[in-house]
Design a protein around this motif. Structure first.
Motif, PDB file in Angstrom:
ATOM      1  N   HIS A  42      50.084 -21.529   7.311  1.00  0.00           N
ATOM      2  CA  HIS A  42      50.606 -22.868   7.592  1.00  0.00           C
ATOM      3  C   HIS A  42      50.050 -23.374   8.929  1.00  0.00           C
ATOM      4  CE1 HIS A  42      53.994 -25.906   7.386  1.00  0.00           C
ATOM      5  NE2 HIS A  42      53.589 -26.021   8.632  1.00  0.00           N
ATOM      6  N   LEU A 111      52.705 -28.060   3.220  1.00  0.00           N
ATOM      7  CA  LEU A 111      53.807 -27.627   2.361  1.00  0.00           C
ATOM      8  C   LEU A 111      53.996 -26.120   2.409  1.00  0.00           C
ATOM      9  CD1 LEU A 111      53.157 -29.749  -0.852  1.00  0.00           C
ATOM     10  CD2 LEU A 111      54.664 -30.262   1.058  1.00  0.00           C
ATOM     11  N   SER A 112      55.238 -25.723   2.355  1.00  0.00           N
ATOM     12  CA  SER A 112      55.571 -24.312   2.155  1.00  0.00           C
ATOM     13  C   SER A 112      56.559 -24.279   0.999  1.00  0.00           C
ATOM     14  CB  SER A 112      56.176 -23.715   3.422  1.00  0.00           C
ATOM     15  OG  SER A 112      57.390 -24.347   3.735  1.00  0.00           O
ATOM     16  N   ALA A 116      58.635 -27.787   0.242  1.00  0.00           N
ATOM     17  CA  ALA A 116      57.836 -28.668  -0.630  1.00  0.00           C
ATOM     18  C   ALA A 116      58.664 -29.783  -1.257  1.00  0.00           C
ATOM     19  CB  ALA A 116      57.131 -27.847  -1.709  1.00  0.00           C
ATOM     20  N   HIS A 120      58.215 -33.780  -0.324  1.00  0.00           N
ATOM     21  CA  HIS A 120      57.880 -34.735  -1.386  1.00  0.00           C
ATOM     22  C   HIS A 120      58.946 -35.824  -1.538  1.00  0.00           C
ATOM     23  CE1 HIS A 120      54.972 -31.798  -3.178  1.00  0.00           C
ATOM     24  NE2 HIS A 120      54.359 -32.923  -3.477  1.00  0.00           N
ATOM     25  N   LEU A 138      49.973 -34.424   1.923  1.00  0.00           N
ATOM     26  CA  LEU A 138      50.663 -33.163   1.721  1.00  0.00           C
ATOM     27  C   LEU A 138      49.603 -32.102   1.458  1.00  0.00           C
ATOM     28  CD1 LEU A 138      53.527 -34.516  -0.529  1.00  0.00           C
ATOM     29  CD2 LEU A 138      53.719 -33.768   1.837  1.00  0.00           C
ATOM     30  N   HIS A 140      48.764 -28.498   0.564  1.00  0.00           N
ATOM     31  CA  HIS A 140      49.402 -27.342  -0.078  1.00  0.00           C
ATOM     32  C   HIS A 140      48.987 -26.065   0.635  1.00  0.00           C
ATOM     33  CE1 HIS A 140      51.021 -29.114  -3.948  1.00  0.00           C
ATOM     34  NE2 HIS A 140      50.505 -30.145  -3.303  1.00  0.00           N
ATOM     35  N   ASN A 141      49.935 -25.180   0.779  1.00  0.00           N
ATOM     36  CA  ASN A 141      49.739 -23.916   1.466  1.00  0.00           C
ATOM     37  C   ASN A 141      49.275 -22.817   0.511  1.00  0.00           C
ATOM     38  OD1 ASN A 141      50.100 -21.550   2.978  1.00  0.00           O
ATOM     39  ND2 ASN A 141      51.946 -22.315   3.962  1.00  0.00           N
ATOM     40  N   SER A 142      49.709 -22.870  -0.743  1.00  0.00           N
ATOM     41  CA  SER A 142      49.459 -21.775  -1.674  1.00  0.00           C
ATOM     42  C   SER A 142      48.293 -22.025  -2.625  1.00  0.00           C
ATOM     43  CB  SER A 142      50.720 -21.498  -2.497  1.00  0.00           C
ATOM     44  OG  SER A 142      51.100 -22.660  -3.191  1.00  0.00           O
ATOM     45  N   GLU A 143      47.696 -23.213  -2.553  1.00  0.00           N
ATOM     46  CA  GLU A 143      46.532 -23.536  -3.378  1.00  0.00           C
ATOM     47  C   GLU A 143      45.725 -24.613  -2.681  1.00  0.00           C
ATOM     48  OE1 GLU A 143      47.677 -25.353  -7.116  1.00  0.00           O
ATOM     49  OE2 GLU A 143      49.478 -26.164  -6.198  1.00  0.00           O
ATOM     50  N   GLU A 147      47.571 -33.743  -1.587  1.00  0.00           N
ATOM     51  CA  GLU A 147      48.094 -34.952  -2.214  1.00  0.00           C
ATOM     52  C   GLU A 147      48.049 -36.056  -1.159  1.00  0.00           C
ATOM     53  OE1 GLU A 147      51.860 -34.511  -4.433  1.00  0.00           O
ATOM     54  OE2 GLU A 147      51.581 -32.374  -4.012  1.00  0.00           O
ATOM     55  N   GLU A 161      45.229 -37.077  -5.967  1.00  0.00           N
ATOM     56  CA  GLU A 161      45.258 -35.629  -5.781  1.00  0.00           C
ATOM     57  C   GLU A 161      43.837 -35.117  -5.654  1.00  0.00           C
ATOM     58  OE1 GLU A 161      48.307 -33.017  -7.717  1.00  0.00           O
ATOM     59  OE2 GLU A 161      46.518 -32.325  -8.758  1.00  0.00           O
TER      60      GLU A 161
END
Length: 189
Positions: A42, A111-112, A116, A120, A138, A140-143, A147, A161
Motif C-alpha cells: 500500500h 484500496l485495501s 475498498a 468506493h 482508486l 487496487h492493491n491486490s491486482e 479505476e 477502468e
C-alpha cells in the motif's frame, strides 16, 4: 444496562483533538474514526503515485500531497486523509488554517481489502461534494487495476477502468498521463 450513545463532536472539537493526537483520525458525521496502518505494498503504491505525479507536474502550478494532508468536504463537513491529492492553482485552506485543503483537483486512494467498499461508496460520496475535484483514482492493491472516476460537464461521474501494465490513465484536469507500469512495476516484480 444499555450504554448511552456518545455525543457527536463538532468540527472544532475534532480538530482540537486531532491536532493534539499522536495518530490520525478521519471525521464523518460527528464521529472520529482512527486510521489503521497500511501494508508495505500500500505504502509503495502510494509513494510511486506521488513520485509519478510530481515528475509529471514539474513546472506546472500544481502541488502533490501525501496522506498527511487533510481534506475537508464542504457539505458534510467531513475530514479525510487521502493517500494522494493534487491541487492545481492556488492552494485553498479552510478558514485560515494551515493544514486543511479544500480544493483538490485529483484524489487518489490505494484500496485495501478492509477499505475498498468504504472508498468506493461512502468516502467517494463525500469527495463528490468538493467542487474542484475532477478525478478520483482508486489504485487496487491486490491486482493491477486503476479505476478512474472523472467528473462530467453535467455533474455526473464517468468510470474508466485501466487493467494492463501498458495502459495509461489520462488526467486531463491536470494535463498528465500516468502509466500503470509507473505505479505497479516494483510492487508486482
Amino acid at each position: 444496562m444499555a450504554s448511552l450513545p456518545l455525543p457527536k463532536l463538532t468540527e472544532m472539537e475534532y480538530l482540537a483533538i486531532e491536532r493534539a493526537a499522536e495518530f490520525k483520525s478521519e471525521f464523518v458525521g460527528g464521529e472520529m474514526y482512527a486510521m489503521s496502518g497500511g501494508t508495505l505494498r500500500h505504502s509503495n503504491l502510494a509513494a510511486r503515485t506521488v513520485a509519478t505525479l510530481t515528475s509529471q507536474l514539474k513546472g506546472k502550478k500544481c502541488s502533490v500531497f501525501t496522506s498527511d494532508a487533510r481534506v475537508r468536504t464542504p457539505l458534510s463537513t467531513s475530514y479525510f486523509y487521502p493517500d494522494v491529492s493534487v491541487v492545481c492553482g492556488e492552494v485553498q485552506l479552510y478558514r485560515g488554517s494551515n493544514d486543511i485543503l479544500t480544493n483538490p483537483t485529483v484524489i487518489v486512494e490505494v484500496l485495501s481489502p478492509s477499505t475498498a467498499d468504504y472508498d468506493h461508496g461512502t468516502k467517494f460520496a463525500h469527495y463528490r461534494q468538493i467542487p474542484s475535484l475532477n478525478d478520483y483514482l482508486l489504485v487496487h492493491n491486490s491486482e493491477i487495476v486503476i479505476e478512474q472516476y472523472t467528473r462530467q460537464p453535467n455533474g455526473g461521474w464517468l468510470l474508466s477502468e485501466h487493467a494492463r501494465m501498458e495502459a495509461e490513465v489520462r488526467l486531463a484536469s491536470i494535463d498528465c498521463n500516468v502509466t500503470l507500469q509507473a505505479i505497479y512495476e516494483e510492487a508486482y516484480s
